[in-house]
Design a protein around this motif. Sequence first.
Motif, PDB file in Angstrom:
ATOM      1  N   MET A  19      23.126  -7.178  37.320  1.00 53.93           N
ATOM      2  CA  MET A  19      23.400  -5.895  37.966  1.00 53.93           C
ATOM      3  C   MET A  19      22.927  -5.903  39.416  1.00 53.93           C
ATOM      4  SD  MET A  19      22.469  -3.358  34.750  1.00 53.93           S
ATOM      5  CE  MET A  19      22.154  -1.970  35.790  1.00 53.93           C
ATOM      6  N   THR A  67      25.212  -5.391  42.775  1.00 50.79           N
ATOM      7  CA  THR A  67      24.888  -4.374  43.775  1.00 50.79           C
ATOM      8  C   THR A  67      24.792  -4.996  45.165  1.00 50.79           C
ATOM      9  OG1 THR A  67      23.693  -3.068  42.141  1.00 50.79           O
ATOM     10  CG2 THR A  67      23.186  -2.637  44.453  1.00 50.79           C
ATOM     11  N   THR A 123      20.065  -0.202  41.045  1.00 51.49           N
ATOM     12  CA  THR A 123      21.179  -1.035  40.582  1.00 51.49           C
ATOM     13  C   THR A 123      21.888  -0.408  39.395  1.00 51.49           C
ATOM     14  OG1 THR A 123      19.744  -2.345  39.138  1.00 51.49           O
ATOM     15  CG2 THR A 123      20.083  -3.165  41.389  1.00 51.49           C
ATOM     16  N   LEU A 151      24.427   1.351  36.860  1.00 53.95           N
ATOM     17  CA  LEU A 151      25.813   0.970  36.595  1.00 53.95           C
ATOM     18  C   LEU A 151      26.350   1.826  35.471  1.00 53.95           C
ATOM     19  CD1 LEU A 151      28.045  -1.428  36.847  1.00 53.95           C
ATOM     20  CD2 LEU A 151      26.883  -2.314  34.844  1.00 53.95           C
ATOM     21  N   ALA A 209      32.870  -0.120  37.956  1.00 51.89           N
ATOM     22  CA  ALA A 209      31.704  -0.624  38.699  1.00 51.89           C
ATOM     23  C   ALA A 209      32.015  -0.813  40.172  1.00 51.89           C
ATOM     24  CB  ALA A 209      31.176  -1.911  38.076  1.00 51.89           C
TER      25      ALA A 209
END
Length: 141
Positions: free
Chosen positions: A10, A14, A106, A108, A137
Amino acid sequence: MRAAALARRMTELTKSGEGDLRALVGEFRRSEVLVPVVEGSLLTVATDDVRWLFAFTDMETLDRFAEQRPETVDEWVPVFGARLLDQVIPGIGGPVGVAVDAGGPTGLVLPPVPGVVPDAVAWEAVPGDAPGLGAAAGGAR
């Protein structure tokens, strides 16, 4: 706990803005995440027509989230992502997605679309209505 690999993936997504969402969903399925419980029920919120279930990759992120909530997050349960997606979400009914590390840098969302949740409980595909797996995302590939 295997969620460390999910958290790393993740973070990479990012930072770069690019990634393989299918691989991220696979990592989520293999990870044991922490799901907050309030008054004996898994914590969810509804926005428009979708309910969101919260899941966290570590206790620190869950604690920061809980401090910002109006209700008391009195406990949490460790659950593998696959069980959340395949068993828990269908049991809730309606379109349910997962907010992973909500409020974190981060964070999601895994939307309730085919390829993420079982087809039987996935968001109905209406053009322009909900993102597909490839568009979720923030445009990750």
